[in-house]
Design an enzyme around this catalytic site. Structure first.
Site, PDB file in Angstrom:
ATOM      1  N   ILE A  20     -11.184   6.959  -3.317  1.00 22.70           N
ATOM      2  CA  ILE A  20     -12.087   8.078  -3.628  1.00 22.70           C
ATOM      3  C   ILE A  20     -12.130   8.304  -5.135  1.00 22.70           C
ATOM      4  O   ILE A  20     -13.197   8.493  -5.726  1.00 22.70           O
ATOM      5  CB  ILE A  20     -11.644   9.369  -2.895  1.00 22.70           C
ATOM      6  N   TYR A 171       2.033  13.339   8.327  1.00 20.91           N
ATOM      7  CA  TYR A 171       1.004  13.453   7.275  1.00 20.91           C
ATOM      8  C   TYR A 171       0.151  14.702   7.490  1.00 20.91           C
ATOM      9  O   TYR A 171      -0.017  15.529   6.578  1.00 20.91           O
ATOM     10  CB  TYR A 171       0.166  12.181   7.336  1.00 20.91           C
TER      11      TYR A 171
HETATM   12  P1  NAD Z   1      -6.028   5.972  -1.788  1.00 18.50           P
HETATM   13  O1  NAD Z   1      -4.733   5.565  -1.184  1.00 18.50           O
HETATM   14  O2  NAD Z   1      -7.062   4.931  -2.000  1.00 18.50           O
HETATM   15  O3  NAD Z   1      -5.770   6.701  -3.176  1.00 18.50           O
HETATM   16  C1  NAD Z   1      -4.669   7.514  -3.424  1.00 18.50           C
HETATM   17  C2  NAD Z   1      -4.221   7.212  -4.838  1.00 18.50           C
HETATM   18  O4  NAD Z   1      -3.150   8.095  -5.146  1.00 18.50           O
HETATM   19  C3  NAD Z   1      -3.681   5.786  -5.009  1.00 18.50           C
HETATM   20  O5  NAD Z   1      -4.353   5.132  -6.067  1.00 18.50           O
HETATM   21  C4  NAD Z   1      -2.204   5.984  -5.338  1.00 18.50           C
HETATM   22  O6  NAD Z   1      -1.712   5.032  -6.278  1.00 18.50           O
HETATM   23  C5  NAD Z   1      -2.220   7.381  -5.926  1.00 18.50           C
HETATM   24  N1  NAD Z   1      -0.940   8.060  -5.821  1.00 18.50           N
HETATM   25  C6  NAD Z   1      -0.112   8.134  -4.760  1.00 18.50           C
HETATM   26  N2  NAD Z   1       0.966   8.875  -5.060  1.00 18.50           N
HETATM   27  C7  NAD Z   1       0.803   9.278  -6.344  1.00 18.50           C
HETATM   28  C8  NAD Z   1       1.573  10.062  -7.226  1.00 18.50           C
HETATM   29  N3  NAD Z   1       2.744  10.608  -6.853  1.00 18.50           N
HETATM   30  N4  NAD Z   1       1.109  10.264  -8.475  1.00 18.50           N
HETATM   31  C9  NAD Z   1      -0.079   9.732  -8.878  1.00 18.50           C
HETATM   32  N5  NAD Z   1      -0.838   8.987  -8.081  1.00 18.50           N
HETATM   33  C10 NAD Z   1      -0.402   8.760  -6.834  1.00 18.50           C
HETATM   34  O7  NAD Z   1      -6.600   7.154  -0.873  1.00 18.50           O
HETATM   35  P2  NAD Z   1      -8.059   7.795  -0.848  1.00 18.50           P
HETATM   36  O8  NAD Z   1      -8.789   7.276   0.337  1.00 18.50           O
HETATM   37  O9  NAD Z   1      -8.670   7.692  -2.187  1.00 18.50           O
HETATM   38  O10 NAD Z   1      -7.695   9.305  -0.495  1.00 18.50           O
HETATM   39  C11 NAD Z   1      -7.574  10.314  -1.478  1.00 18.50           C
HETATM   40  C12 NAD Z   1      -7.213  11.640  -0.824  1.00 18.50           C
HETATM   41  O11 NAD Z   1      -8.131  11.938   0.236  1.00 18.50           O
HETATM   42  C13 NAD Z   1      -5.824  11.659  -0.188  1.00 18.50           C
HETATM   43  O12 NAD Z   1      -5.249  12.923  -0.407  1.00 18.50           O
HETATM   44  C14 NAD Z   1      -6.083  11.476   1.282  1.00 18.50           C
HETATM   45  O13 NAD Z   1      -5.073  12.079   2.052  1.00 18.50           O
HETATM   46  C15 NAD Z   1      -7.425  12.161   1.457  1.00 18.50           C
HETATM   47  N6  NAD Z   1      -8.161  11.600   2.597  1.00 18.50           N
HETATM   48  C16 NAD Z   1      -8.971  10.519   2.468  1.00 18.50           C
HETATM   49  C17 NAD Z   1      -9.666  10.035   3.574  1.00 18.50           C
HETATM   50  C18 NAD Z   1     -10.630   8.894   3.469  1.00 18.50           C
HETATM   51  O14 NAD Z   1     -11.457   8.733   4.370  1.00 18.50           O
HETATM   52  N7  NAD Z   1     -10.584   8.090   2.412  1.00 18.50           N
HETATM   53  C19 NAD Z   1      -9.512  10.632   4.824  1.00 18.50           C
HETATM   54  C20 NAD Z   1      -8.655  11.724   4.934  1.00 18.50           C
HETATM   55  C21 NAD Z   1      -8.004  12.207   3.810  1.00 18.50           C
END
Ligand code: NAD
Ligand code: UDP
Length: 371
Positions: A20, A171
């Protein structure tokens, strides 16, 4: 037209290097003059932005002690903090639960406290998994006749999760606790907040392709795509009966931009961000993806690509429990933000799978390279 030119904001994005985050940076850095400071140890998906003068990346975890002063200063100078940082891969919830709880709750706690201290607007990424399973599934209404028992309304639907032994819920439970913390600070201390509950965003750069640039079990899009690219069967967990609605990442980013452009409307609310019209069972999704891949490759044999069934225990291990259905009520996003997704699932898949095909199909699997 560039928005925010007259009144550019300072935006802090935590976890800006993920799926995202990378799309949000694409949009904000190309259409606004906002100044963005980000944190993420990963940068491979955002390399093209690293030289942009409006973007500064701290390539560190937000909980790294060495970055705490920088983080404090960024929040103090920021107009808004967007928290995307998380371990958010279902295969980890029951296999790596302590890290999942830490990442989604305890690592977020100091960020919330910083936003309270400086009264900064926090856009907190939560999850539709906060809803848990539907009431329909608990009362055995497998035909889903009563929408009141399965439609997800931000401020009305109860959040129902399974027992502790089903660690799938680590989670969702951690995310729910952050939502409650943020809301409590809003009520008691006036913290400006927006909670986003994403419902299965799909698009380029989501996760990784197993055996190519990552190991383990990514989310379903990358699992099915990886199977097609690697010549392995697509696997339906527990028969592929679970339903999901899928929304284009581009439209999801539109929703976030509308929040940024309308702080007074977004403040104080949780929003479902999903597309009601794009609902499929996982079995239907697998079939649509193999047909779409036949179109992309021009090879009709993909239409009959092997799909097999596996048990959730075999696929995810002990303690997995599935969300049966996630049908969002999106009237709040429509009324307050004027947001309504329109991109059909067929088009989301064509765009996304073309990206993965172009990125990976030419490259050989590691095993093939070694041969
Ligand atoms: P993603 O895993 O692609 O991105 C998360 C990013 O956070 C990664 O690049 C990771 O390196 C970084 N990260 C993890 N721990 C970290 C820390 N302690 N400090 C700094 N960076 C850190 O996930 P995404 O799909 O981009 O999701 C982003 C958010 O949206 C999350 O909170 C997730 O729970 C929520 N979400 C996304 C979806 C979806 O459909 N993509 C669905 C439900 C919830
Ligand atoms: N799933 C599947 N095959 C796979 C990967 C996932 O059938 O190869 C199923 C999974 O059991 C769930 C749905 O696909 O029912 C969506 O899983 P995802 O990992 O994308 O995350 P979720 O939507 O559950 O958060």
């Amino acid at each position: 037209m560039r928005i925010g030119t007259e009144n550019p904001m300072n935006i802090v994005i935590l976890g800006c290097g993920g799926f995202i985050g990378s799309h949000l940076l694409d949009r904000l850095l190309s259409t606004t003059d906002h100044k963005i400071v980000g944190w993420d140890p990963e940068s491979s998906k955002i390399r093209k932005h690293l030289e942009n003068p409006n973007f500064t990346l701290h390539q560190r975890y937000v909980d790294d002690p060495e970055t705490q002063q920088d983080l404090r200063e960024a929040v103090a100078e920021g107009d808004v903090v967007i928290n995307l940082a998380a371990i958010c891969n279902p295969s980890e919830y029951n296999t790596n639960p302590i890290s999942v709880i830490k990442s989604n709750l305890f690592d977020v706690y100091p960020i919330v406290e910083l936003c309270v201290e400086y009264k900064r607007w926090l856009i907190s990424f939560s999850t539709s998994e906060c809803y848990g399973r539907t009431l329909s599934s608990y009362v055995g209404d497998t035909t889903y006749e009563n929408p009141d028992l399965y439609e997800l309304k931000e401020d009305e639907t109860p959040l129902i999760m399974g027992p502790i032994v089903n660690q799938r819920w680590t989670y969702a439970c951690a995310k729910q606790m952050v939502e409650r913390l943020v809301y409590a600070h809003h009520k008691e201390d006036g913290l400006p907040f927006t909670v986003v509950r994403p419902l299965n965003f799909f698009g380029p750069r989501m996760d990784y392709i197993p055996q190519r640039d990552g190991d383990g079990v990514p989310r379903v899009l990358a699992c099915f795509m990886g199977a097609l690219l690697n010549g392995d069967p697509m696997k339906l967990v527990d028969g592929g009966k679970a339903r999901r609605t899928i929304v284009s990442i581009y439209e999801a980013v539109d929703a976030i931009c509308r929040m940024l452009d309308n702080p007074e409307k977004a403040n104080g609310h949780a929003f479902n961000i999903g597309n009601r019209n794009n609902e499929v069972t996982m079995a239907e999704l697998a079939d649509m993806m193999r047909k779409t891949y036949a179109k992309i490759t021009g090879d009709p044999s993909y239409e009959d690509y092997p799909i097999i069934e596996v048990s959730s225990e075999e696929f995810y291990g002990e303690g997995y429990e599935d969300c049966d259905r996630r049908m969002p009520d999106i009237s709040k996003a429509k009324e307050l933000l004027g947001w309504e997704p329109k991109i059909a699932l067929e088009d989301v898949l064509l765009d996304t799978m073309t990206y993965f095909h172009n990125e990976y199909a030419g490259a050989m699997k590691p095993a093939q390279v070694a041969e």
